[in-house]
Design a protein around this motif. Structure first.
Motif, short mmCIF file in Angstrom:
data_model
loop_
_atom_site.label_atom_id
_atom_site.label_comp_id
_atom_site.label_asym_id
_atom_site.label_seq_id
_atom_site.Cartn_x
_atom_site.Cartn_y
_atom_site.Cartn_z
N GLY A 1 42.24 19.20 9.63
CA GLY A 1 43.16 18.17 10.07
C GLY A 1 43.27 18.07 11.58
N LYS A 2 42.20 18.46 12.30
CA LYS A 2 42.24 18.44 13.75
C LYS A 2 41.24 17.44 14.33
CE LYS A 2 43.75 23.26 14.19
NZ LYS A 2 43.41 24.62 14.66
N GLU A 3 40.99 16.36 13.57
CA GLU A 3 40.06 15.35 14.07
C GLU A 3 40.60 14.64 15.31
OE1 GLU A 3 42.15 13.59 10.36
OE2 GLU A 3 41.36 15.50 11.08
N TYR A 4 41.90 14.75 15.55
CA TYR A 4 42.49 14.16 16.75
C TYR A 4 41.89 14.76 18.03
CZ TYR A 4 45.22 18.47 16.42
OH TYR A 4 45.60 19.78 16.31
N LEU A 5 41.25 15.92 17.89
CA LEU A 5 40.63 16.54 19.05
C LEU A 5 39.49 15.69 19.60
CD1 LEU A 5 40.49 20.33 18.12
CD2 LEU A 5 41.89 19.25 19.85
N LEU A 6 38.88 14.89 18.74
CA LEU A 6 37.77 14.06 19.19
C LEU A 6 38.22 13.11 20.29
CD1 LEU A 6 36.06 13.16 15.80
CD2 LEU A 6 35.47 14.97 17.39
N SER B 1 20.17 22.41 21.08
CA SER B 1 18.88 22.91 20.63
C SER B 1 18.96 23.91 19.51
CB SER B 1 18.13 23.54 21.82
OG SER B 1 18.75 24.74 22.17
N VAL B 2 20.14 24.49 19.27
CA VAL B 2 20.25 25.46 18.19
C VAL B 2 20.71 24.80 16.90
CG1 VAL B 2 20.58 27.46 19.65
CG2 VAL B 2 22.56 26.12 18.98
N GLY B 3 20.67 23.48 16.87
CA GLY B 3 20.81 22.78 15.60
C GLY B 3 22.21 22.47 15.17
N ARG B 4 23.19 22.39 16.10
CA ARG B 4 24.54 22.04 15.68
C ARG B 4 24.70 20.53 15.86
NH1 ARG B 4 24.81 27.00 17.58
NH2 ARG B 4 24.96 26.48 19.78
N ALA B 5 24.36 19.81 14.82
CA ALA B 5 24.41 18.36 14.89
C ALA B 5 25.85 17.88 14.91
CB ALA B 5 23.69 17.76 13.68
N ALA B 6 26.09 16.78 15.62
CA ALA B 6 27.44 16.25 15.69
C ALA B 6 27.37 14.77 16.00
CB ALA B 6 28.23 16.96 16.77
N SER B 7 28.45 14.05 15.69
CA SER B 7 28.53 12.65 16.01
C SER B 7 28.58 12.48 17.51
CB SER B 7 29.79 12.04 15.39
OG SER B 7 30.94 12.56 16.02
N SER B 8 28.30 11.27 17.99
CA SER B 8 28.32 11.03 19.43
C SER B 8 29.71 11.27 19.99
CB SER B 8 27.87 9.60 19.73
OG SER B 8 28.71 8.66 19.06
N ALA B 9 30.75 10.90 19.24
CA ALA B 9 32.13 11.11 19.70
C ALA B 9 32.42 12.60 19.82
CB ALA B 9 33.12 10.46 18.75
N PHE B 10 31.96 13.36 18.84
CA PHE B 10 32.20 14.80 18.86
C PHE B 10 31.41 15.46 19.99
CE2 PHE B 10 31.50 19.15 17.00
CZ PHE B 10 32.83 19.56 17.13
N SER B 11 30.17 15.00 20.20
CA SER B 11 29.36 15.55 21.28
C SER B 11 30.01 15.28 22.63
CB SER B 11 27.95 14.94 21.25
OG SER B 11 27.27 15.28 20.06
N ALA B 12 30.54 14.07 22.78
CA ALA B 12 31.22 13.73 24.04
C ALA B 12 32.46 14.59 24.22
CB ALA B 12 31.59 12.25 24.04
N PHE C 1 40.59 23.50 23.68
CA PHE C 1 39.20 23.24 24.07
C PHE C 1 38.26 24.26 23.45
CE2 PHE C 1 41.29 21.57 28.13
CZ PHE C 1 41.36 20.27 27.62
N LEU C 2 38.71 25.51 23.41
CA LEU C 2 37.87 26.56 22.84
C LEU C 2 37.61 26.31 21.36
CD1 LEU C 2 36.48 29.19 23.73
CD2 LEU C 2 38.45 30.42 22.84
N GLN C 3 38.62 25.85 20.65
CA GLN C 3 38.42 25.55 19.23
C GLN C 3 37.42 24.43 19.04
OE1 GLN C 3 41.85 25.25 16.69
NE2 GLN C 3 42.97 26.88 17.75
N MET C 4 37.40 23.49 19.97
CA MET C 4 36.40 22.41 19.90
C MET C 4 34.99 22.96 20.06
SD MET C 4 38.38 19.57 22.21
CE MET C 4 37.03 18.39 22.16
N LEU C 5 34.85 24.04 20.82
CA LEU C 5 33.53 24.63 21.04
C LEU C 5 33.15 25.62 19.94
CD1 LEU C 5 33.79 25.30 24.88
CD2 LEU C 5 32.69 23.38 23.73
#
Length: 428
Positions: free
Chosen positions: A367-372, A24-35, A352-356
């Protein structure tokens, strides 16, 4: 974990109020990133919930990290400056109007309570008081807070602003006393409370910096008022926090600290765990050195016994070593296994914290797209461990390798975060 469980489900499991707060605070993300974020949130929440199963008791952790947690400066170093600032002089002049208004609308009992509260706040802020609020004084401050809050609902305009400003000082003294009492306590049984304590300490430090810049009442904005409200709400043992206020706090920490409320709070978990692990690792090294020396002495006495009769003291010591060495060696091996698990869990939590903390574009740029994918996989593994109550030793070799490989990526970042954010204790 239902973090802030009594605060309206503020820390997020999937489907909780805080998950919707993030979107709700507007941080848009892809479905993979949201998951992936959902898995990260659930995994880090589980790690906090199950902390004692792999990080040791909260009480033990508290004793290790307590010397590194700041008590904060003396209250007079902050409040004393406030009394001398121009905005306080302006407030005092306006407060007479506020009291007169309350008396004129048949609220003289409230006016008397407010007058007493205002006099008490000002007097306490003067140099006559050289200590934090003690138990009785804290209760008095709470009574004054109730009177000032009632007056705020009645007043309007500059009169209300003046009373609100003084109420802000009173509320600061209350939460400061609560924080210092918690820091000085010998035990801390509730890990959730520890996280709230650390979050409030960071909010207070920011509040103090902002208040020192205030030169007129109008400079005290809604953010500062809400920040003190949030700090008082979170430090209470029976804390209550609505979803609406959680969203507002999420917005505030994002704007003022550059991170949403979940990582703002949970990074304190990682810092505490990593510092505790480092201290425990130092204890392992010390015990390992002691064991090595005892083993050498044991071997020397055994060799000597082959060629000569040991005296009574030497024989007694040798027999003692024969009993203690196997147990000491076993204890050290158990501690080493525990440290390995702790290191992997803490470093994984950093990932995990970096993902958040970061949006999708930032992770890709770094270069951390592997986190997805990998982060979601590890997160799901840890969630399954939670549901099945599996410890590190229960994991298969393949599962341990998956977590270890993921954790190793973030080991340096975890150590850096701890070094940069761990507060050293200062005189209160």
């Amino acid at each position: 974990m239902g973090f802030f469980s009594s605060l309206g489900s503020v820390c997020s499991s999937v489907g909780s109020a805080f998950s919707s707060a993030i979107s709700s605070v507007g941080r848009a993300a892809s479905s993979a990133f949201s998951a992936a974020k959902e898995y990260a949130t659930n995994a880090i929440s589980w790690m906090a919930t199950k902390a004692e199963s792999f990080m040791g008791s909260v009480s033990q952790m508290w004793q290790r990290v307590k010397p590194y947690i700041a008590k904060g400066r003396k209250i007079l170093q902050f409040v004393g400056k406030m009394v001398k600032n121009p905005w306080v002089t302006a407030a005092l002049a306006t407060l007479d109007k506020a009291l007169a208004f309350l008396e004129n609308i048949d609220r003289s009992p409230l006016a008397r309570k407010v007058k007493k509260a205002l006099e008490w706040v000002i007097e306490w802020c003067k140099d006559a008081h050289q200590k934090q609020l003690e138990k009785e004084e804290l209760e008095e401050a709470r009574r004054h807070a109730a009177a000032l809050a009632e007056a705020e609902k009645t007043l309007q305009g500059e009169e209300r602003d003046a009373v609100s400003a003084m109420a802000l000082l009173n509320n600061y003294m209350i939460v400061k006393a609560e924080v210092d009492a918690a820091v000085q306590s010998d035990t801390l049984q509730d890990f959730e409370y520890f996280l709230r304590l650390r979050a409030v300490q960071k909010l207070l430090a920011f509040y103090e910096t902002r208040m020192e810049e205030v030169r007129e009442i109008g400079d005290i904005d809604a953010d500062m008022q809400f920040l003190m409200f949030a700090a008082n709400a979170m430090i209470a043992q029976d804390a209550e926090f609505s979803d609406e206020n959680t969203l507002r706090l999420d917005d505030l920490t994002t704007r003022k600290f550059g991170k949403p409320i979940i990582p703002f709070i949970f990074e304190e978990m990682i810092i505490a765990w990593e510092k505790s692990r480092q201290i425990l690792e130092s204890e392992w090294e010390k015990n390992n050195n002691t064991l090595a020396k005892d083993q050498l002495l044991h071997n020397r006495l055994v060799r000597a016994q082959k060629y000569e009769e040991l005296d009574a003291e030497e024989l007694k010591y040798l027999n003692s070593l024969k009993v203690s060495l196997p147990q000491d060696r076993q204890n050290l091996e158990m501690l080493e296994d525990s440290l390995l698990a702790r290191r992997n869990y803490v470093n994984a939590a950093e990932g995990f914290l970096q993902m958040l903390e970061k949006d999708e574009a930032t992770l890709i740029e770094e270069g951390k797209e592997y986190l997805l994918e990998q982060g979601a996989e590890i997160g799901q593994l840890l969630i399954n461990c939670s549901q099945e109550e599996r410890s590190w030793s229960d994991l298969s070799a393949e599962e341990q390798i998956l977590i270890t490989d993921f954790a190793n990526i973030f080991a340096a970042d975890c150590q850096k975060r701890t070094e940069e954010n761990m507060l050293v204790e200062v005189a209160a």
